[in-house]
Design a protein around this motif. Structure first.
Motif: not given
Length: 362
Positions: A169-172, A174
């Motif tokens: 997943l991307d940081r946001r 996650r």
């Protein structure tokens, strides 16, 4: 004894060898009921192997694995009452989200009516009630992760194992899922063992962290303790940024000296030692700013400056050539003075350092 008083999981002298390679080396660890425990380490550290031994997908070469006081070393995976979520969600593409979640119940012979109730509750728990009829290809990565989590929880496992579940997943997303996982774990009171190489994930979610390297468990503690008081140089460097400084012991181990500046220690250290200083504990001042209170102060020169948005990461060079990291926030009096080559003073509180045996010493 009440099972709730027994550790949810116990590794007792567990070793796993693959030929000449020792993947897990004599690990002993108790994990409490209802605990959110993170195994943190880089690739090849042994953390996933330890998880596979617990799940029953592999067997230890030596030692025992216990759940609630009972050895499960010889128990097959499907009888261990463990839910597992991997980074690769492994959803069946030809089944809907609801059908994927129902699969473990179907394999256990649960009747249709009860299956439907449990699936409905599991999808509600992960906030996917309206997507039960969707196929995996119609779901985002975050939604697929939620389906995989619901599938792992739907049969009421006593233990949930998660191996890098947010890595895709991307940081946001996650960050969002970290909050969701903590919420779900708190609501269910389930024991979670979470494998990750991401320090921020471990710090944000876990009650305790175990740091692994080369198959060994180096330190186990709550996030605040393991960050402030690392057990060795590897742990200090692995968990967040830090400066490890070589110092001269003074007054019989009651203090240290760097470039002529002296500072007492809270307790006597008889053997050679280094100190660990976190950048957020270092303040940077111009020569004109006077020190106040009980602080350690040493002259330095600004070498590099990195803009971080909320402030700056500054690399300083001390008179003896050692590097020191510091964090400067917006509004700090030194912010307008920053520039490579400028002379400054670095200061930190005596209680903000951690003391480690000198690197290379026995």
């Amino acid at each position: 004894m009440n099972d709730r008083l027994l550790p949810a999981v116990s590794f007792q002298g567990v070793t796993r060898r693959y030929g000449a390679v020792t993947a897990v080396n004599d690990v002993s660890l108790d994990i409490a009921q209802g605990e959110f425990f993170a195994l943190l380490g880089s690739s090849g550290s042994g953390k996933t192997t330890l998880l596979m031994l617990l799940a029953g997908f592999d067997k230890p070469t030596e030692g025992r694995v216990l759940m609630s006081g009972t050895s499960v070393t010889e128990v097959p995976p499907h009888r261990r009452q463990i839910g597992v979520v991997f980074q690769n969600y492994a959803l069946f593409p030809h089944l809907t989200a609801a059908e994927n979640v129902a699969y473990p119940l179907k394999m256990r012979g649960i009747g249709r009516a009860e299956r439907e109730e449990r699936v409905k509750a599991a999808l509600s728990l992960v906030n996917l009630t309206e997507r039960g009829a969707s196929y995996p290809s119609q779901l985002s990565g975050g939604q697929q992760q939620r389906v995989a989590l619901a599938r792992a929880l739907v049969f009421g496992p006593s233990l949930l194992l998660m191996d890098e579940p947010l890595g895709a997943l991307d940081r946001r997303l996650r960050d969002q899922m970290q909050l969701e996982l903590k919420r779900i774990q708190g609501e269910l009171g389930i024991t979670v063992i979470y494998v990750t190489h991401d320090q921020s994930e471990a710090m944000a979610m876990a009650n305790r962290i175990g740091i692994m390297a080369h198959g060994q468990l180096l330190q186990v503690a709550d996030p605040e303790t393991i960050y402030a008081l690392p057990s060795d140089h590897f742990v200090a460097r692995f968990l967040g940024e830090c400066s490890i400084l070589k110092v001269t012991s003074i007054d019989g181990g009651r203090g240290y000296e760097i470039a002529g500046a002296r500072q007492a220690l809270p307790s006597v250290t008889s053997k050679p030692f280094d100190i660990v200083v976190r950048p957020e504990n270092v303040s940077v001042h111009s020569a004109a700013a006077q020190a106040t209170g009980n602080v350690f102060e040493v002259p330095a020169t600004i070498r590099d400056i990195t803009y971080l948005g909320a402030g700056w990461r500054v690399t300083l060079t001390l008179p003896d050539g050692q590097s020191l990291l510091a964090t400067i926030v917006r509004g700090d009096e030194i912010a307008g003075y920053l520039g490579p080559g400028k002379p400054v003073f670095a200061r930190w509180a005596p209680t903000s350092v951690a003391v480690l045996p000198a690197e290379g010493s026995s």
